[in-house]
Design a protein around this motif. Structure first.
Motif, PDB file in Angstrom:
ATOM      1  N   LYS A   1      -8.897 -14.511  14.414  1.00 62.88           N
ATOM      2  CA  LYS A   1      -8.064 -15.481  14.990  1.00 62.88           C
ATOM      3  C   LYS A   1      -8.660 -15.458  16.711  1.00 62.88           C
ATOM      4  O   LYS A   1      -8.691 -16.882  17.406  1.00 62.88           O
ATOM      5  N   LYS A   2      -8.972 -14.427  17.413  1.00 59.03           N
ATOM      6  CA  LYS A   2      -9.377 -14.412  18.598  1.00 59.03           C
ATOM      7  C   LYS A   2     -10.596 -15.139  18.899  1.00 59.03           C
ATOM      8  O   LYS A   2     -10.999 -15.811  19.768  1.00 59.03           O
ATOM      9  N   VAL A   3     -11.642 -14.800  17.692  1.00 62.36           N
ATOM     10  CA  VAL A   3     -12.917 -15.397  17.787  1.00 62.36           C
ATOM     11  C   VAL A   3     -12.653 -16.911  17.894  1.00 62.36           C
ATOM     12  O   VAL A   3     -13.347 -17.648  18.642  1.00 62.36           O
ATOM     13  N   ASN A   4     -12.072 -17.287  17.107  1.00 62.73           N
ATOM     14  CA  ASN A   4     -11.544 -19.023  16.942  1.00 62.73           C
ATOM     15  C   ASN A   4     -11.203 -19.531  18.322  1.00 62.73           C
ATOM     16  O   ASN A   4     -11.471 -20.432  18.564  1.00 62.73           O
ATOM     17  N   ASP A   5     -10.145 -18.726  18.724  1.00 61.11           N
ATOM     18  CA  ASP A   5      -9.359 -19.242  20.107  1.00 61.11           C
ATOM     19  C   ASP A   5     -10.761 -19.320  21.212  1.00 61.11           C
ATOM     20  O   ASP A   5     -10.809 -20.214  22.041  1.00 61.11           O
ATOM     21  N   LEU A   6     -11.546 -18.358  21.158  1.00 54.33           N
ATOM     22  CA  LEU A   6     -12.616 -18.264  22.158  1.00 54.33           C
ATOM     23  C   LEU A   6     -13.486 -19.293  22.155  1.00 54.33           C
ATOM     24  O   LEU A   6     -14.059 -19.754  22.885  1.00 54.33           O
ATOM     25  N   ASP A   7     -13.906 -19.339  20.676  1.00 54.11           N
ATOM     26  CA  ASP A   7     -14.900 -20.460  20.496  1.00 54.11           C
ATOM     27  C   ASP A   7     -14.120 -21.823  20.949  1.00 54.11           C
ATOM     28  O   ASP A   7     -14.929 -22.547  21.510  1.00 54.11           O
ATOM     29  N   ASN A   8     -12.994 -22.128  20.513  1.00 52.54           N
ATOM     30  CA  ASN A   8     -12.265 -23.329  20.979  1.00 52.54           C
ATOM     31  C   ASN A   8     -12.451 -23.529  22.505  1.00 52.54           C
ATOM     32  O   ASN A   8     -12.535 -24.590  23.041  1.00 52.54           O
ATOM     33  N   GLU A   9     -12.196 -22.370  23.085  1.00 45.39           N
ATOM     34  CA  GLU A   9     -12.095 -22.374  24.693  1.00 45.39           C
ATOM     35  C   GLU A   9     -13.329 -22.858  25.302  1.00 45.39           C
ATOM     36  O   GLU A   9     -13.669 -23.424  26.063  1.00 45.39           O
ATOM     37  N   LEU A  10     -14.505 -22.165  24.494  1.00 37.07           N
ATOM     38  CA  LEU A  10     -15.935 -22.288  25.168  1.00 37.07           C
ATOM     39  C   LEU A  10     -16.227 -24.044  24.700  1.00 37.07           C
ATOM     40  O   LEU A  10     -16.955 -24.665  25.694  1.00 37.07           O
ATOM     41  N   LYS A  11     -15.823 -24.487  23.467  1.00 39.07           N
ATOM     42  CA  LYS A  11     -16.139 -25.946  23.615  1.00 39.07           C
ATOM     43  C   LYS A  11     -15.383 -26.513  24.348  1.00 39.07           C
ATOM     44  O   LYS A  11     -15.929 -27.662  25.043  1.00 39.07           O
ATOM     45  N   GLN A  12     -14.244 -26.318  24.654  1.00 39.96           N
ATOM     46  CA  GLN A  12     -13.354 -27.058  25.947  1.00 39.96           C
ATOM     47  C   GLN A  12     -13.923 -26.957  27.253  1.00 39.96           C
ATOM     48  O   GLN A  12     -14.159 -27.812  27.841  1.00 39.96           O
ATOM     49  N   VAL A  13     -14.547 -25.832  27.576  1.00 38.73           N
ATOM     50  CA  VAL A  13     -15.244 -25.600  28.674  1.00 38.73           C
ATOM     51  C   VAL A  13     -16.628 -26.275  28.910  1.00 38.73           C
ATOM     52  O   VAL A  13     -16.792 -26.890  30.007  1.00 38.73           O
ATOM     53  N   ARG A  14     -17.250 -26.603  27.732  1.00 38.36           N
ATOM     54  CA  ARG A  14     -18.634 -27.129  27.878  1.00 38.36           C
ATOM     55  C   ARG A  14     -18.258 -28.757  27.852  1.00 38.36           C
ATOM     56  O   ARG A  14     -19.050 -29.584  28.514  1.00 38.36           O
ATOM     57  N   LYS A  15     -17.228 -29.199  27.267  1.00 43.18           N
ATOM     58  CA  LYS A  15     -16.922 -30.723  27.522  1.00 43.18           C
ATOM     59  C   LYS A  15     -16.189 -31.042  28.549  1.00 43.18           C
ATOM     60  O   LYS A  15     -16.398 -32.225  29.071  1.00 43.18           O
ATOM     61  N   ASN A  16     -15.210 -30.260  29.135  1.00 40.69           N
ATOM     62  CA  ASN A  16     -14.357 -30.831  30.252  1.00 40.69           C
ATOM     63  C   ASN A  16     -14.601 -29.918  31.251  1.00 40.69           C
ATOM     64  O   ASN A  16     -14.210 -28.859  31.688  1.00 40.69           O
ATOM     65  N   VAL A  17     -14.829 -30.843  32.453  1.00 40.58           N
ATOM     66  CA  VAL A  17     -15.257 -30.250  33.912  1.00 40.58           C
ATOM     67  C   VAL A  17     -13.934 -29.880  34.624  1.00 40.58           C
ATOM     68  O   VAL A  17     -13.795 -28.534  35.081  1.00 40.58           O
TER      69      VAL A  17
END
Length: 101
Positions: free
Chosen positions: A47-63
Motif C-alpha cells: 500500500k505504501k509503494v502504491n501511494d508513493l507511486d501515485n504521488e510520483l505520477k502526480q508530481v510528474r504530471k502536475n507542476v
C-alpha cells in the motif's frame, strides 16, 4: 491385556509427539502466526509503494502539485510570496502553554 496397555502407551507417546514435537501442532500454529504477520507487513508495504507511486505520477504530471510538495517539505517560497511558520504550542520546549489566570 498387556498388548492393549502397550498399544495405548504407544498411541499416547505418538499423540504427544504430534502436539509437542519438533514439527508438532504447536510449532505449526507458531509458524502460521508468523506467516500471517509477514503477510500483513507485505500488504502494508504494498500500500505504501502504491501511494508513493501515485504521488510520483502526480508530481510528474502536475507542476502545481510539485510546487506544493516542495513548499511543504522544504519550506521554500517564491520570491514574491511571504512565508509564515506557525509553531504548535505542544512542540515548545516548555511543553504545555501557560494557562490564563
Amino acid at each position: 491385556m498387556k498388548v492393549n496397555i502397550v498399544f495405548l502407551i504407544v498411541i499416547a507417546v505418538l499423540a504427544a509427539y504430534m502436539i509437542f514435537g519438533h514439527n508438532g501442532l504447536l510449532k505449526y500454529r507458531e509458524l502460521v502466526r508468523i506467516k500471517n504477520n509477514y503477510e500483513l507487513q507485505l500488504h502494508v508495504t504494498e500500500k505504501k509503494v502504491n501511494d508513493l507511486d501515485n504521488e510520483l505520477k502526480q508530481v510528474r504530471k502536475n507542476v502545481e502539485y510539485l510546487e506544493m510538495v516542495i513548499k511543504k517539505e522544504l519550506s521554500l517560497k517564491k520570491p514574491d510570496e511571504d512565508l509564515y511558520i506557525i509553531e504548535d504550542p505542544k512542540d515548545t520546549p516548555e511543553g504545555t502553554p501557560e494557562k490564563n489566570k
